[in-house]
Design a protein around this motif. Structure first.
Motif, PDB file in Angstrom:
ATOM      1  N   LYS A 171      31.717  33.805   7.777  1.00 16.38           N
ATOM      2  CA  LYS A 171      30.595  34.064   6.879  1.00 16.38           C
ATOM      3  C   LYS A 171      29.912  35.410   7.121  1.00 16.38           C
ATOM      4  O   LYS A 171      29.146  35.876   6.282  1.00 16.38           O
ATOM      5  N   SER A 172      30.151  36.028   8.261  1.00 19.14           N
ATOM      6  CA  SER A 172      29.526  37.335   8.513  1.00 19.14           C
ATOM      7  C   SER A 172      30.169  38.393   7.624  1.00 19.14           C
ATOM      8  O   SER A 172      31.350  38.307   7.273  1.00 19.14           O
ATOM      9  N   THR A 173      29.379  39.406   7.268  1.00 22.43           N
ATOM     10  CA  THR A 173      29.892  40.507   6.452  1.00 22.43           C
ATOM     11  C   THR A 173      30.832  41.373   7.269  1.00 22.43           C
ATOM     12  O   THR A 173      31.878  41.805   6.786  1.00 22.43           O
ATOM     13  N   LEU A 174      30.443  41.626   8.509  1.00 21.34           N
ATOM     14  CA  LEU A 174      31.276  42.401   9.434  1.00 21.34           C
ATOM     15  C   LEU A 174      30.916  42.008  10.854  1.00 21.34           C
ATOM     16  O   LEU A 174      29.895  41.365  11.101  1.00 21.34           O
ATOM     17  N   VAL A 175      31.775  42.413  11.784  1.00 21.57           N
ATOM     18  CA  VAL A 175      31.585  42.049  13.183  1.00 21.57           C
ATOM     19  C   VAL A 175      31.540  43.297  14.045  1.00 21.57           C
ATOM     20  O   VAL A 175      32.392  44.184  13.915  1.00 21.57           O
ATOM     21  N   LEU A 176      30.534  43.366  14.925  1.00 25.74           N
ATOM     22  CA  LEU A 176      30.492  44.357  15.993  1.00 25.74           C
ATOM     23  C   LEU A 176      30.956  43.664  17.263  1.00 25.74           C
ATOM     24  O   LEU A 176      30.374  42.659  17.671  1.00 25.74           O
ATOM     25  N   GLY A 177      31.990  44.188  17.893  1.00 23.49           N
ATOM     26  CA  GLY A 177      32.501  43.597  19.123  1.00 23.49           C
ATOM     27  C   GLY A 177      32.249  44.508  20.296  1.00 23.49           C
ATOM     28  O   GLY A 177      32.457  45.724  20.215  1.00 23.49           O
ATOM     29  N   GLN A 178      31.809  43.932  21.424  1.00 21.67           N
ATOM     30  CA  GLN A 178      31.495  44.734  22.606  1.00 21.67           C
ATOM     31  C   GLN A 178      32.750  45.151  23.375  1.00 21.67           C
ATOM     32  O   GLN A 178      32.660  45.917  24.322  1.00 21.67           O
ATOM     33  N   SER A 179      33.914  44.632  22.976  1.00 26.12           N
ATOM     34  CA  SER A 179      35.150  44.990  23.665  1.00 26.12           C
ATOM     35  C   SER A 179      36.310  44.961  22.685  1.00 26.12           C
ATOM     36  O   SER A 179      36.238  44.336  21.614  1.00 26.12           O
ATOM     37  N   GLU A 180      37.397  45.619  23.070  1.00 29.09           N
ATOM     38  CA  GLU A 180      38.616  45.593  22.260  1.00 29.09           C
ATOM     39  C   GLU A 180      39.171  44.172  22.187  1.00 29.09           C
ATOM     40  O   GLU A 180      39.760  43.772  21.177  1.00 29.09           O
ATOM     41  N   ALA A 294      27.613  51.333  42.794  1.00 28.68           N
ATOM     42  CA  ALA A 294      27.297  50.059  42.140  1.00 28.68           C
ATOM     43  C   ALA A 294      28.500  49.138  42.195  1.00 28.68           C
ATOM     44  O   ALA A 294      29.603  49.523  41.785  1.00 28.68           O
ATOM     45  N   ILE A 295      28.313  47.924  42.707  1.00 28.21           N
ATOM     46  CA  ILE A 295      29.387  46.934  42.671  1.00 28.21           C
ATOM     47  C   ILE A 295      29.158  46.029  41.461  1.00 28.21           C
ATOM     48  O   ILE A 295      28.042  45.577  41.207  1.00 28.21           O
ATOM     49  N   VAL A 296      30.217  45.798  40.705  1.00 25.64           N
ATOM     50  CA  VAL A 296      30.138  44.980  39.491  1.00 25.64           C
ATOM     51  C   VAL A 296      31.130  43.823  39.641  1.00 25.64           C
ATOM     52  O   VAL A 296      32.333  43.990  39.399  1.00 25.64           O
ATOM     53  N   PRO A 297      30.647  42.645  40.065  1.00 26.14           N
ATOM     54  CA  PRO A 297      31.540  41.504  40.280  1.00 26.14           C
ATOM     55  C   PRO A 297      31.477  40.474  39.145  1.00 26.14           C
ATOM     56  O   PRO A 297      30.470  40.353  38.444  1.00 26.14           O
ATOM     57  N   LEU A 298      32.543  39.744  38.952  1.00 25.41           N
ATOM     58  CA  LEU A 298      32.565  38.531  38.141  1.00 25.41           C
ATOM     59  C   LEU A 298      33.341  37.481  38.927  1.00 25.41           C
ATOM     60  O   LEU A 298      34.336  37.801  39.577  1.00 25.41           O
ATOM     61  N   PRO A 307      31.271  43.898  31.441  1.00 21.24           N
ATOM     62  CA  PRO A 307      29.898  43.989  31.966  1.00 21.24           C
ATOM     63  C   PRO A 307      29.240  45.332  31.612  1.00 21.24           C
ATOM     64  O   PRO A 307      29.813  46.396  31.855  1.00 21.24           O
ATOM     65  N   SER A 308      28.054  45.260  31.032  1.00 23.48           N
ATOM     66  CA  SER A 308      27.342  46.481  30.632  1.00 23.48           C
ATOM     67  C   SER A 308      26.946  47.331  31.838  1.00 23.48           C
ATOM     68  O   SER A 308      26.654  48.520  31.689  1.00 23.48           O
ATOM     69  N   GLY A 324      36.047  42.473  38.666  1.00 21.44           N
ATOM     70  CA  GLY A 324      35.908  41.459  37.630  1.00 21.44           C
ATOM     71  C   GLY A 324      37.101  41.290  36.711  1.00 21.44           C
ATOM     72  O   GLY A 324      37.098  40.423  35.849  1.00 21.44           O
ATOM     73  N   GLY A 325      38.127  42.125  36.844  1.00 16.21           N
ATOM     74  CA  GLY A 325      39.316  42.002  36.009  1.00 16.21           C
ATOM     75  C   GLY A 325      39.071  42.355  34.558  1.00 16.21           C
ATOM     76  O   GLY A 325      37.998  42.810  34.163  1.00 16.21           O
TER      77      GLY A 325
END
Length: 394
Positions: A171-180, A294-298, A307-308, A324-325
């Protein structure tokens, strides 16, 4: 001046990446001559209790840096009790449903997803009213919930979530995705859906790098953000091996694992892990200026999630130790932003830490400067927003 509405579950003065991300979008649209309104809950995150200025109120309308913010009632909670958490989500979702149904809204609306129920109800009403729906997807639910073991495949909740997910994409007109990966996932379900990549780039407005690399001090690794189960910071503290290394770990934030982390740190004889608590964004950036990496873990690799913090801290000049892979790993490698350890592989993480410990401060300072120069061009929020506007997204 065109009007645009943004619907989000988080907004400052709440802390965290989600609130910062939506604020940056609102401010950039405002700077590009849009009249922006944000609808969100009364401020309560991450503690799950209403901030003092919102207690005893059903709704609040305020102006923040030129943005009109309408805050609706919520029963706030960060309880682990499923019933209480559902009640919390339903409280704001219900208020939002009737707000959108009966209030006059702009023709263009940005809907943040997740939370899935929130985006479902928003898209439902907005599609009835024939609005242009710009769905901003930062994580893939319910897929992420399955990977985090918060949902069981084939359960009633899973089936409901799948229905809501497909509905909002359709139903959305378009989608913005934060990742490929998000773009690919939506495209696999709806091949003709217009999808655009929208990264979580920060807007620090720095003409030059402001970080200090101090000689004769340990290399200072830091984590700043939510101390939740998905981030796995407690396990990081338990399994990271700093013994004999010229490295300290500094922690900033709040969340479900905070008390356990504090208890673990206090039980250690060698105080190489330092907890600083929760700071607001400006104070945090001032405190971080004398830190190094900066360490960025998941805790687990989550398909679609980037992760932003990768963008937030590399844009200040910090090298990233990524743990975080997924797509985040590719971004760090391709842009030469630092080091990558295999997700959940603490042997590999500790090996990377030994490499980091051997760095001279002059080498580290040079790495910071190169990263700052790279990201100033590559992670540019102004260029990204203007490009999306030129394509007719907003």
């Amino acid at each position: 001046m065109e009007e645009i509405l943004i619907i989000s579950n988080y907004y400052p003065p709440e802390k965290g990446a989600a609130a910062n991300r939506i604020e940056q979008l609102a401010l950039k649209l405002h700077q590009n001559n849009y009249r922006v309104t944000v609808v969100c809950p009364l401020g309560n995150y991450p503690k799950g209790t209403l901030f003092p200025e919102y207690k005893g109120k059903f709704s609040v309308t305020e102006k923040r840096d030129g943005i009109l913010v309408k805050r609706l009632w919520i029963y706030p909670s960060v309880s682990k009790n499923l019933f209480v958490r559902i009640l919390s989500v339903l409280s704001f979702s219900s208020c939002l449903f009737f707000y959108l149904l009966f209030k006059k809204t702009p023709q263009k609306v940005v809907v943040q997803s997740p939370p899935l129920l929130l985006s479902f109800l928003s898209v439902l009403v907005l599609s009835w009213k024939n609005k242009k729906i710009i769905l901003n997807v930062s994580d893939l639910w319910p897929l992420a919930a399955i990977e985090l073991e918060a949902l069981k495949i084939g359960s009633f909740s899973h089936k409901c979530s799948l229905f809501m997910e497909q509905f909002i994409y359709k139903k959305s007109t378009l989608v913005l995705g934060q990742s490929e990966e998000i773009i690919a996932h939506v495209g696999s379900l709806f091949q003709n859906k217009k999808c655009y990549l929208y990264r979580n780039f920060p807007d620090h407005n720095l003409g030059k790098m402001e970080l200090e690399t101090k000689e004769n001090e340990p290399i200072k690794l830091f984590y700043a953000g939510l101390l939740g189960v998905a981030q796995g910071v407690l396990e990081l503290c338990q399994k990271i091996d700093l013994k004999g290394l010229n490295v300290e770990l500094h922690l900033f934030g709040d969340g479900a694992e905070k008390n356990q982390i504090e208890a673990f740190i206090s039980s250690q004889n060698e105080r190489k892990i330092i907890f600083h608590g929760m700071l607001d964004r400006k104070m945090l950036h001032e405190k971080l200026q004398t830190l190094d990496i900066a360490i960025v873990p998941l805790k687990t690799r989550i398909y679609g999630s980037v992760p932003s913090k990768i963008f937030e801290y590399s844009a200040l000049g910090f090298p990233i130790l990524y743990f975080g892979g997924g797509e985040g790993e590719t971004i760090v490698k391709e842009n030469h932003l630092g080091w990558v350890a295999q997700v959940e592989n603490y042997t590999d993480l500790n090996r990377q830490l030994r490499l980091i410990s051997s760095l001279k401060k002059q080498e580290l300072d040079l790495i910071k400067r190169k990263i700052f120069e790279t990201t100033t061009v590559t992670f540019n929020l102004d260029h990204q927003i203007q490009n999306l506007i030129s394509q007719g997204v907003f």
